[in-house]
Design a protein around this motif. Structure first.
Motif, mmCIF file in Angstrom:
data_model
loop_
_atom_site.group_PDB
_atom_site.id
_atom_site.type_symbol
_atom_site.label_atom_id
_atom_site.label_comp_id
_atom_site.label_asym_id
_atom_site.label_seq_id
_atom_site.Cartn_x
_atom_site.Cartn_y
_atom_site.Cartn_z
ATOM 1 N N SER A 1 0.824 -1.213 0.000
ATOM 2 C CA SER A 1 0.000 0.000 0.000
ATOM 3 C C SER A 1 0.860 1.266 0.000
ATOM 4 C CB SER A 1 -0.945 0.001 1.204
ATOM 5 O OG SER A 1 -0.214 0.243 2.387
ATOM 6 N N PHE A 2 2.178 1.084 -0.178
ATOM 7 C CA PHE A 2 3.066 2.233 -0.338
ATOM 8 C C PHE A 2 3.539 2.264 -1.782
ATOM 9 C CE2 PHE A 2 3.158 1.351 4.110
ATOM 10 C CZ PHE A 2 3.211 2.604 4.700
ATOM 11 N N LYS A 3 3.569 3.475 -2.364
ATOM 12 C CA LYS A 3 4.080 3.575 -3.732
ATOM 13 C C LYS A 3 5.554 3.211 -3.701
ATOM 14 C CE LYS A 3 0.623 6.876 -5.027
ATOM 15 N NZ LYS A 3 0.232 8.265 -4.819
ATOM 16 N N LYS A 4 6.002 2.629 -4.794
ATOM 17 C CA LYS A 4 7.379 2.117 -4.819
ATOM 18 C C LYS A 4 8.414 3.238 -4.710
ATOM 19 C CE LYS A 4 6.226 -2.158 -5.437
ATOM 20 N NZ LYS A 4 5.799 -2.640 -4.145
ATOM 21 N N ASP A 5 9.390 3.006 -3.864
ATOM 22 C CA ASP A 5 10.526 3.915 -3.750
ATOM 23 C C ASP A 5 11.763 3.008 -3.770
ATOM 24 O OD1 ASP A 5 12.571 5.557 -3.041
ATOM 25 O OD2 ASP A 5 11.572 6.467 -1.321
#
Lengths: 172, 180
Positions: B6-10
């Motif tokens: 649920s976190f955008k990719k970094d």
């Protein structure tokens, strides 16, 4: 009423006032993380920042929530990295407390989703399921304010992925 | 599907987490999995040595593939955050001054290690060729000393082989290839 009904235990640091409202204090570690969030916002704006009076309270709450949610996220990472696996539950409990506090400062549905995930990580699947359901319900009617929108971008949250995940959880 | 999705990719942050996770697993492999308070300081030293080594490999591979400017930019974004995150996670609950002292020591140590490792131009030798003088052998020596096996040649060879077969090397390669 059955006199021996088990009273729900509040986590450490939470208590009820005379009116039955739940009160809490931030732990030292949470306070440090909140301070870091304020420092980060300040440095982003080159040392000082100001917001319109009408949104000052909301901005204040959002930054506190950001610090608490960062703290919760760190606790989950630590629970996975910690070599001494027996401490995992401690970290998860702290994450649950912290994200609950974050939600009280800023009612982003994604915090309810986080709470559901953390509860599930702690092994309480049925409670987690109702929290996932609650998240979907809140998210359906949620229209973020400008400040909340900013917070979601800074936190790099993918709401669609969270919805997809929660939907999987409520049907299983 | 899990919470992390649920976190955008970094990619940089993910790589830092990967470095921390793998260095902790490597420390478990080299020190034994029974993490205990008595073994704390040895385990911590080994985890940091693994981190320095992985960061060094990342550094040289980035330089080799993308050149100095890009290597410097990426290493600036992952080097210190990795050391700080490792110190924060390992020294959880320590007084702040001690954690800061630890971070300072780590920065000095990583500089010393990078200078030392830079002397070895050959990474690894197989096929019965002499192992001495390769980067992996030197790393094996460091870990053997920390784990009290400095006189045990078999242990040094073993550490070298475990490291050379480590999935982390593939992860570093993947990260470097995608850094473009």
């Amino acid at each position: 009423m059955w006199p021996f009904r088990k009273k729900p235990n509040l986590p450490p640091g939470f208590k009820k006032d005379n009116q039955g409202n739940i009160m809490f204090e931030l732990t030292e570690e949470e306070k440090q993380e909140v301070q870091k969030a304020f420092d980060m916002v300040k440095s982003f704006f080159g040392g000082e920042f100001g917001v319109k009076k009408e949104v000052a309270d909301e901005a204040h709450g959002v930054i506190i929530a950001m610090g608490l949610s960062n703290y919760a996220k760190d606790q989950i990472m630590l629970s996975k990295l910690d070599p001494n696996k027996s401490r995992g539950k401690e970290f998860i409990d702290r994450a649950v407390d912290s994200i609950t506090k974050a939600y009280s400062f800023c009612q982003l549905p994604i915090y309810m989703y986080d709470l559901a995930c953390f509860i599930e990580m702690g092994g309480k699947n049925e409670i987690a399921k109702s929290a996932f359901r609650k998240f979907l319900e809140l998210q359906r009617n949620f229209r973020p304010s400008q400040i909340q929108e900013m917070l979601l971008n800074v936190a790099r949250r993918d709401i669609n992925k969270a919805i997809e995940h929660a939907e999987e959880k409520v049907v299983t | 599907m899990n919470w992390l999705n649920s976190f955008k990719k970094d990619p940089l942050a993910e790589f830092v987490i990967l470095l921390l996770k793998n260095s902790a697993e490597a420390a478990n492999a080299y020190c034994g999995k029974n993490f205990s308070d008595e073994a704390d300081s040895r385990w911590i030293s080994v985890q940091f040595e693994c981190l320095y080594f992985y960061l060094f490999l990342t550094d040289i591979m980035l330089f080799d593939k993308w050149g100095e400017e890009k290597r410097d930019r990426i290493m600036e974004e992952i080097g210190l955050p990795t050391i700080n995150a490792a110190a924060d996670s390992i020294c959880k609950g320590w007084p702040k001054d001690n954690v800061d002292k630890m971070k300072g020591e780590c920065i000095n140590n990583i500089e010393a290690r990078f200078n030392e490792y830079a002397k070895y131009k050959i990474l690894f030798r197989g096929g019965g060729e002499p192992l001495k003088g390769t980067l992996f052998w030197e790393f094996g020596k460091v870990i053997a000393e920390l784990t009290g096996k400095e006189r045990n040649i078999g242990a040094k060879v073993g550490i070298q082989l475990i490291t050379a077969e480590s999935p982390m090397l593939w992860e570093i390669r993947k990260f470097v290839d995608n850094a473009g």
